[in-house]
Design an enzyme around this catalytic site. Structure first.
Site, PDB file in Angstrom:
ATOM      1  N   GLU A 231      49.547  42.403  40.027  1.00  0.00           N
ATOM      2  CA  GLU A 231      49.249  42.481  41.472  1.00  0.00           C
ATOM      3  C   GLU A 231      49.018  41.047  41.928  1.00  0.00           C
ATOM      4  OE1 GLU A 231      49.251  45.277  43.227  1.00  0.00           O
ATOM      5  OE2 GLU A 231      49.402  46.695  41.562  1.00  0.00           O
ATOM      6  N   CYS A 265      44.727  39.168  49.390  1.00  0.00           N
ATOM      7  CA  CYS A 265      46.166  39.154  49.103  1.00  0.00           C
ATOM      8  C   CYS A 265      46.940  39.740  50.279  1.00  0.00           C
ATOM      9  CB  CYS A 265      46.453  39.939  47.826  1.00  0.00           C
ATOM     10  SG  CYS A 265      45.781  41.608  47.857  1.00  0.00           S
TER      11      CYS A 265
HETATM   12  P1  NAD Z   1      44.411  32.911  39.583  1.00  0.00           P
HETATM   13  O1  NAD Z   1      45.781  33.310  39.226  1.00  0.00           O
HETATM   14  O2  NAD Z   1      44.067  31.468  39.622  1.00  0.00           O
HETATM   15  O3  NAD Z   1      43.355  33.567  38.548  1.00  0.00           O
HETATM   16  C1  NAD Z   1      43.290  34.962  38.337  1.00  0.00           C
HETATM   17  C2  NAD Z   1      42.655  35.230  36.981  1.00  0.00           C
HETATM   18  O4  NAD Z   1      43.543  34.761  35.961  1.00  0.00           O
HETATM   19  C3  NAD Z   1      41.343  34.520  36.744  1.00  0.00           C
HETATM   20  O5  NAD Z   1      40.470  35.407  36.086  1.00  0.00           O
HETATM   21  C4  NAD Z   1      41.719  33.361  35.834  1.00  0.00           C
HETATM   22  O6  NAD Z   1      40.680  32.898  35.004  1.00  0.00           O
HETATM   23  C5  NAD Z   1      42.810  34.008  35.013  1.00  0.00           C
HETATM   24  N1  NAD Z   1      43.745  33.078  34.352  1.00  0.00           N
HETATM   25  C6  NAD Z   1      44.045  31.806  34.703  1.00  0.00           C
HETATM   26  N2  NAD Z   1      45.000  31.301  33.866  1.00  0.00           N
HETATM   27  C7  NAD Z   1      45.290  32.283  32.988  1.00  0.00           C
HETATM   28  C8  NAD Z   1      46.217  32.401  31.908  1.00  0.00           C
HETATM   29  N3  NAD Z   1      47.009  31.383  31.547  1.00  0.00           N
HETATM   30  N4  NAD Z   1      46.279  33.562  31.240  1.00  0.00           N
HETATM   31  C9  NAD Z   1      45.503  34.613  31.604  1.00  0.00           C
HETATM   32  N5  NAD Z   1      44.614  34.571  32.615  1.00  0.00           N
HETATM   33  C10 NAD Z   1      44.509  33.418  33.305  1.00  0.00           C
HETATM   34  O7  NAD Z   1      44.082  33.617  40.967  1.00  0.00           O
HETATM   35  P2  NAD Z   1      42.783  33.456  41.865  1.00  0.00           P
HETATM   36  O8  NAD Z   1      42.782  32.119  42.521  1.00  0.00           O
HETATM   37  O9  NAD Z   1      41.572  33.869  41.082  1.00  0.00           O
HETATM   38  O10 NAD Z   1      43.012  34.615  42.961  1.00  0.00           O
HETATM   39  C11 NAD Z   1      43.724  34.432  44.144  1.00  0.00           C
HETATM   40  C12 NAD Z   1      45.108  35.025  44.025  1.00  0.00           C
HETATM   41  O11 NAD Z   1      45.029  36.408  43.686  1.00  0.00           O
HETATM   42  C13 NAD Z   1      45.877  34.979  45.340  1.00  0.00           C
HETATM   43  O12 NAD Z   1      47.197  34.580  45.092  1.00  0.00           O
HETATM   44  C14 NAD Z   1      45.823  36.420  45.830  1.00  0.00           C
HETATM   45  O13 NAD Z   1      46.877  36.769  46.697  1.00  0.00           O
HETATM   46  C15 NAD Z   1      45.890  37.160  44.535  1.00  0.00           C
HETATM   47  N6  NAD Z   1      45.380  38.535  44.694  1.00  0.00           N
HETATM   48  C16 NAD Z   1      46.258  39.576  44.604  1.00  0.00           C
HETATM   49  C17 NAD Z   1      45.801  40.883  44.807  1.00  0.00           C
HETATM   50  C18 NAD Z   1      46.728  42.074  44.745  1.00  0.00           C
HETATM   51  O14 NAD Z   1      46.242  43.194  44.598  1.00  0.00           O
HETATM   52  N7  NAD Z   1      48.042  41.894  44.872  1.00  0.00           N
HETATM   53  C19 NAD Z   1      44.452  41.105  45.093  1.00  0.00           C
HETATM   54  C20 NAD Z   1      43.605  40.012  45.180  1.00  0.00           C
HETATM   55  C21 NAD Z   1      44.070  38.720  44.974  1.00  0.00           C
END
Ligand code: NAD
Length: 501
Positions: A231, A265
């Site tokens: 997502e 998002c």
């Molecule tokens: P991010 O991708 O930076 O981090 C998300 C999670 O991934 C965190 O827990 C982080 O520690 C982890 N992570 C980072 N690198 C990783 C790796 N290499 N392997 C595994 N896990 C790793 O995102 P963010 O800044 O926390 O959140 C914002 C983003 O999330 C925005 O793009 C937003 O649109 C999206 N989002 C999507 C939805 C949806 O349902 N489609 C909902 C909420 C937020």
């Protein structure tokens, strides 16, 4: 053991400390879950539901203190911090009602010649360990919305919350232990190292976050050949037709763009308004934005918009607005009409006009309180602009002509369309939620939510036992002809083909 501080966005006040887990600590946590997985999977579904119901009661009993922790680590206004627990309570009740019926083994109707004399049953076997990696914008909602159906389906669950907001998830995991539930829910805190280790050790990975990280997670999951759901980010659009209820559309656009300080998002990140009503619409949204109260909350209702999560996030927003202004966009109403609070992470909400798709605010995820509004002349132009994006999460249409809006929805390449409403699909657990293109793979919620965390197993039982079946060895002309003739009799739909070859 290394610990790191969690700070309140904007103020920098330290509100908690958590462990920065190593790969070894993560894999030990997952091994402990794996040890508990067999018993949890064989626990009757109704009993699993009862554990979730007790957990629901614990959440309700601790609602205020959980919302306070959530507000501390996210900086959300109180009205928003308060919303995540009711959402999860609803999810527990909804999936708790569905689970016993949906997850039971069932007999499947036979069809065809070769199935004659067999019994067919379908069983659902949960993945032993499901990993859930989540972002910071809805720390509890996005973790438990996937954890609840996974636990009900019989999987054990490890949640890796964002390194910015791990405290509420840690608190609810303590609640799971406090009710005496089996040790099938764990939390691994840390950043990308801990996240990567989760992907490397679980049997199914459910990831919510940015498209860039989602791509890295998908690559790693593909190497391990484990299934995953993603997502990801969005750039959701709102279309305003000339016949729309303009006041409702304007209020929806402002809330859709500015709720959670625009850090959703599904935030409305671009608006396409018919030229006949463009000026009136801009006047309405500008007035609405001018009334918004910005600040750090005090567990009350004094503010509508809180700080952005980090200084880096604020920089992204600032860069998008500056890019638009440098390419000819303007801030509607004049920048000076927007209050400028002193805290570093508070970004004053803005309405941008004279925007186009050459600007990053119309193409990239801004994730801030910015509402760019573009003038359009036809529905076809609006549809083409909505689809002209690498994201495809959801879209919104405001119009008096609902029949036409439904037809337009079919032409929008997005996972959900709200008509005369905004975010309404997010509250509907009965409908699947998922993005297209770079917004994700797979869905959460909807009728498949419980099955998603299970592998189907087909069991076929021979009910009559001749020494050999007609299709087994030895192959002879007589047996071959008999099988063929019978298959033709059953397969053909007209007399001539049934009888003659
Ligand atoms: P991010 O991708 O930076 O981090 C998300 C999670 O991934 C965190 O827990 C982080 O520690 C982890 N992570 C980072 N690198 C990783 C790796 N290499 N392997 C595994 N896990 C790793 O995102 P963010 O800044 O926390 O959140 C914002 C983003 O999330 C925005 O793009 C937003 O649109 C999206 N989002 C999507 C939805 C949806 O349902 N489609 C909902 C909420 C937020």
């Amino acid at each position: 053991m290394t610990l790191f501080d969690i700070s309140a966005p904007g103020t920098g006040r330290v509100v908690g400390r958590v462990v920065d887990m190593t790969r070894t600590e993560v894999s030990e946590t997952v091994e402990n879950l794996r040890a508990a997985a067999g018993e949890w999977a064989s626990t009757p579904v109704r009993q699993r539901v009862q554990w979730l119901y007790r957990f629901r009661d614990w959440l309700l009993d601790h609602e205020d203190e959980l919302a306070e922790v959530l507000q501390d680590e996210t900086g959300k206004p109180w009205a928003e911090a308060n919303l995540e627990i009711p959402y999860i309570v609803e999810a527990i009740n909804y999936y708790g009602r569905l689970a016993p019926q949906q997850l039971r083994s069932r007999t499947v109707r036979r069809h065809g010649l070769l199935a004659l004399g067999k019994g067919h049953t379908l069983h659902w076997h949960p993945y032993p360990v499901v990993g859930i990696i989540t972002p910071w914008n809805f720390p509890l909602g996005l973790s438990l919305l996937d954890a609840v159906p996974a636990l009900l389906s019989g999987a054990t669950v490890v949640i890796k919350p964002s390194e910015h907001t791990p405290l509420t998830v840690n608190a609810v995991a303590r609640g799971w232990t406090a009710i005496g539930a089996p040790p099938v829910l764990a939390v691994c805190t840390g950043g990308s190292t801990a996240g990567g280790a989760v992907v490397d050790s679980v049997d199914f990975i459910q990831f919510t976050g940015s498209s860039a990280t989602g791509r890295a997670v998908a690559k790693r999951a593909a190497e391990r050949l484990i299934p995953y759901g993603l997502e990801l980010g969005g750039k959701d659009a709102l279309i305003v037709r000339a016949d729309a209820d303009l006041q409702r559309a304007a209020n929806a656009a402002v809330w859709g763009a500015m709720a959670n300080a625009g850090q959703m998002c599904t935030s409305i990140e671009r608006v396409y308004v018919h030229e006949d009503v463009y000026d009136r619409f801009i006047a309405l949204v500008t007035a609405e934005v001018g009334d918004l109260r910005i600040g750090h909350d005090d567990k009350g209702y004094r503010f509508d918009i809180g700080p952005l999560i980090t200084a880096a996030q604020l920089e992204v927003v600032r860069t998008h607005v500056d890019d638009a202004l440098s390419k000819g966009a303007r801030i509607a109403g004049g920048e000076q009409s927007v209050p400028r609070p002193s805290s570093p992470n508070l970004y004053p909400p803005v309405v941008l006009v004279d925007v186009d798709h050459s600007m990053s605010c119309m193409r990239e995820e801004t994730f801030g309180p910015v509402l760019p509004v573009m003038r359009i002349s036809t529905d076809a132009e609006a549809i083409a602009l909505v689809n002209n994006s690498r994201y495809g999460l959801s879209a919104t249409i405001f119009t008096a002509d609902v029949t036409l809006a439904r037809r337009m929805a079919h032409r929008l390449d997005v996972g959900a369309v709200n008509i005369n409403d905004v975010f309404a699909n997010l509250y509907t657990l009965a409908l699947p939620q998922g993005g297209r293109r770079e917004s994700g793979i797979g869905t959460r919620n909807g009728s498949g939510a419980l099955f998603k965390y299970c592998r189907p197993q087909a069991v076929v039982t021979a009910r009559i036992h001749p020494r050999r079946e007609p299709t087994w060895f030895p192959y002879t002309p007589l047996r071959g002809a008999l099988v063929h003739r019978a298959a033709r009799l059953l397969g053909a739909r007209d007399l001539v083909r049934r009888l003659y070859r």
